[in-house]
Design a protein around this motif. Structure first.
Motif, PDB file in Angstrom:
ATOM      1  N   UNK A  56      -8.766   2.628   8.790  1.00  0.00           N
ATOM      2  CA  UNK A  56      -8.554   2.649  10.234  1.00  0.00           C
ATOM      3  C   UNK A  56      -8.483   1.249  10.832  1.00  0.00           C
ATOM      4  N   UNK A  57      -9.155   1.050  11.979  1.00  0.00           N
ATOM      5  CA  UNK A  57      -9.126  -0.238  12.665  1.00  0.00           C
ATOM      6  C   UNK A  57      -9.731  -1.360  11.824  1.00  0.00           C
ATOM      7  N   UNK A  63     -14.655  -1.073   2.999  1.00  0.00           N
ATOM      8  CA  UNK A  63     -13.362  -0.411   2.914  1.00  0.00           C
ATOM      9  C   UNK A  63     -13.460   0.589   1.759  1.00  0.00           C
ATOM     10  N   UNK A  64     -13.292   1.848   2.069  1.00  0.00           N
ATOM     11  CA  UNK A  64     -13.467   2.913   1.085  1.00  0.00           C
ATOM     12  C   UNK A  64     -12.144   3.651   0.909  1.00  0.00           C
ATOM     13  N   UNK A  65     -11.585   3.551  -0.290  1.00  0.00           N
ATOM     14  CA  UNK A  65     -10.295   4.196  -0.560  1.00  0.00           C
ATOM     15  C   UNK A  65     -10.456   5.640  -1.023  1.00  0.00           C
ATOM     16  N   UNK A  66     -11.687   6.141  -1.083  1.00  0.00           N
ATOM     17  CA  UNK A  66     -11.905   7.512  -1.487  1.00  0.00           C
ATOM     18  C   UNK A  66     -11.782   7.705  -2.990  1.00  0.00           C
ATOM     19  N   UNK A  98       1.316  -2.311   1.444  1.00  0.00           N
ATOM     20  CA  UNK A  98       0.172  -2.382   2.360  1.00  0.00           C
ATOM     21  C   UNK A  98       0.690  -2.517   3.784  1.00  0.00           C
ATOM     22  N   UNK A  99       0.584  -1.468   4.570  1.00  0.00           N
ATOM     23  CA  UNK A  99       1.159  -1.465   5.912  1.00  0.00           C
ATOM     24  C   UNK A  99       0.077  -1.793   6.941  1.00  0.00           C
ATOM     25  N   UNK A 136      -2.217   2.273  -1.643  1.00  0.00           N
ATOM     26  CA  UNK A 136      -2.092   1.459  -0.431  1.00  0.00           C
ATOM     27  C   UNK A 136      -2.151   2.328   0.814  1.00  0.00           C
ATOM     28  N   UNK A 137      -1.383   3.405   0.822  1.00  0.00           N
ATOM     29  CA  UNK A 137      -1.365   4.288   1.995  1.00  0.00           C
ATOM     30  C   UNK A 137      -2.746   4.877   2.262  1.00  0.00           C
ATOM     31  N   UNK A 138      -3.437   5.299   1.189  1.00  0.00           N
ATOM     32  CA  UNK A 138      -4.742   5.934   1.348  1.00  0.00           C
ATOM     33  C   UNK A 138      -5.779   4.941   1.857  1.00  0.00           C
ATOM     34  N   UNK A 139      -5.808   3.749   1.283  1.00  0.00           N
ATOM     35  CA  UNK A 139      -6.786   2.746   1.695  1.00  0.00           C
ATOM     36  C   UNK A 139      -6.604   2.362   3.158  1.00  0.00           C
ATOM     37  N   UNK A 140      -5.375   2.109   3.563  1.00  0.00           N
ATOM     38  CA  UNK A 140      -5.112   1.696   4.945  1.00  0.00           C
ATOM     39  C   UNK A 140      -5.466   2.821   5.909  1.00  0.00           C
TER      40      UNK A 140
END
Length: 486
Positions: free
Chosen positions: A172-173, A129-132, A393-394, A164-168
């Motif tokens: 992606x899936x 999981x890469x949040x950039x 976290x959505x 949270x928005x960026x990580x999710x």
């Protein structure tokens, strides 16, 4: 909740048993895993072998999209048994763990076990999981952990929401399938690939949650299982943070008392109360005037929290603060820079936020943290900011799993009485949840006991259990390891 690479490496010596990549027969660990040299980009310790194992992204669709897990191993492929180890986190890479564990084992354990670890799904070299690049969201210095007003609080809430928005979005899936229950299913695939009917397992910190989840989901396949520094199985991540707060505060008071005992070296106060008072003043001073414009009160809080995991790091922090007190700030800036390099831990957030339901109303977090800060003023807000992205976290959360439900075999628990990251209450509740389990309890406070605290009273019964499969006849209580010298 991790032992961490530094903690694991602190007492690791020279490795005696080295993985035979070619000479040993593959059948020694089952034909499903083919060991070879590790990819250079993972920087595996010399003598470590690696392998890839495909597992389903979604276990509801086992023939669908697959993930590649990276496994690592150290020891001898001729060893008759395999011990799978998880170092914690969640989100901690396991690639270097086998070498560290083998280096600290007794000769009898080295002869008995090939040690295997892995990067869990979503971590390291296993579809991470890469949040950039989140550096712009984490300025140096950070705003103070304890908000003085609504504006300061929102200065921390806003980046938590963005993270949270960026990580999710970037995951992606994948983000829907980063849960401890999925990692436990992966563990069972690893067991099968290694050609073993039962899983022998050693888990530290979060690794205890993973091990207990595996034993609950696959009780008939759970072998010898050691859970060290035990996560509370009865509450979710949100409540676990509030359990940690007073435990961290208590450990900090022990640290201040230790600094006072060595006042001739550090000159920060002759009593624990005096050192604590100095520390509170230092927090305020650094908040008002950060060192080199980068190290403020929030950075000092982060350094203190990290140091609470093991007292072997106490002299380093005490020396850095003492040098600052004497007009030399270099130690503080170096320590803060080292901690800042980690940035946002996307895999850790993914597991923490997806494993449990978290309050979505920030007013709940504010009220609960304000109450917690009355008893743990140094850590309550710090801990809340660490987990704050989970409020936003959505992504779906894992279905509830009651640890210990069903015919779970008894396990061996290892715990330090004053562990600040996984408090003693969690180990006690785990023992109640998995009936018949035994506990080896140290009077100390270091997080991660077996093999890495140098306590023979702890190591001996755990070693005997791994050699014989027989739990101690009763719980074992041990004195703490000696405190470090100044």
């Amino acid at each position: 909740m991790t032992v961490g690479a530094a903690r694991l490496a602190a007492t690791a010596g020279a490795v005696v048993a080295v993985l035979g990549l070619v000479a040993a027969p593959a059948a020694a660990t089952g034909g499903g895993v083919k060991w070879s040299a590790c990819p250079p980009e993972v920087s595996a310790p010399r003598g470590t072998g690696c392998a890839r194992l495909a597992v389903p992204l979604d276990y509801a669709d086992p023939s669908g999209k697959q993930l590649d897990l990276l496994l690592s191993a150290a020891g001898s492929l001729d060893a008759p048994e395999v011990l799978v180890v998880n170092p914690g986190g969640p989100g901690e890479s396991g690639i270097g763990t086998p070498k560290q564990v083998v280096a600290s084992m007794s000769p009898e354990l080295r002869d008995r076990y090939l040690v295997v670890a892995f990067d869990p799904r979503g971590v390291g070299a296993s579809s991470p999981v890469d949040c950039g690049d989140t550096s712009a969201l984490l300025p140096a210095p950070m705003p103070p952990d304890d908000p003085a007003d609504a504006g300061q609080e929102q200065a921390r809430v806003k980046p938590a929401r963005t993270i949270a928005d960026t990580c999710v979005r970037r995951a992606g899936d994948l983000v829907r399938h980063i849960t401890t229950q999925d990692a436990a299913r992966d563990l069972d695939r690893i067991r099968a690939a290694l050609g073993k009917d039962r899983l022998d397992y050693l888990g530290y910190s979060y690794g205890t949650k993973l091990g207990a989840t595996y034993a609950t989901m696959f009780p008939e396949r759970a072998g010898k299982m050691v859970l060290d520094s035990v996560v509370d199985p009865t509450v979710g991540g949100y409540q676990q943070g509030f359990e940690q707060d007073p435990a961290l505060q208590h450990r900090a008071e022990q640290f201040f008392a230790w600094v006072a005992q060595h006042d001739a070296t550090y000159h920060l106060g002759a009593t624990g109360a005096h050192v604590s008072q100095y520390w509170r003043g230092l927090r305020g001073d650094l908040t008002a005037k950060p060192v080199e414009g980068k190290v403020g009160g929030a950075e000092l809080d982060n350094m203190l929290a990290s140091t609470m995991y093991t007292d072997t790091s106490w002299p380093t922090l005490a020396s850095a603060v003492s040098r600052y007190h004497a007009g030399e700030p270099g130690g503080l800036t170096a320590a803060a820079a080292q901690l800042a390099q980690s940035g946002v831990d996307g895999p850790q957030l993914a597991y923490n936020c997806a494993d449990d339901k978290w309050p979505a109303d920030w007013a709940t977090w504010h009220a609960d943290t304000t109450r917690a800060a009355a008893k743990a003023p140094l850590f309550a807000w710090l801990n809340t900011w660490f987990s704050a992205p989970c409020a936003f976290w959505r992504a779906p959360t894992a279905p509830p799993l009651k640890i210990g439900s069903g015919k779970v075999p008894p396990l061996l628990l290892v715990q330090a009485k004053d562990d600040p990251a996984t408090p003693l209450t969690g180990a006690q509740r785990m023992q109640q949840a998995i009936r018949g389990s035994r506990m080896v309890l140290s009077e100390g406070g270091n997080h991660g006991q077996f093999l890495f605290d140098g306590n023979s009273c702890v190591d001996q019964p755990v070693t005997q259990y791994l050699l014989t499969g027989k739990l101690p006849a009763a719980d074992v209580r041990c004195a703490a390891s000696p405190a470090p010298d100044a």
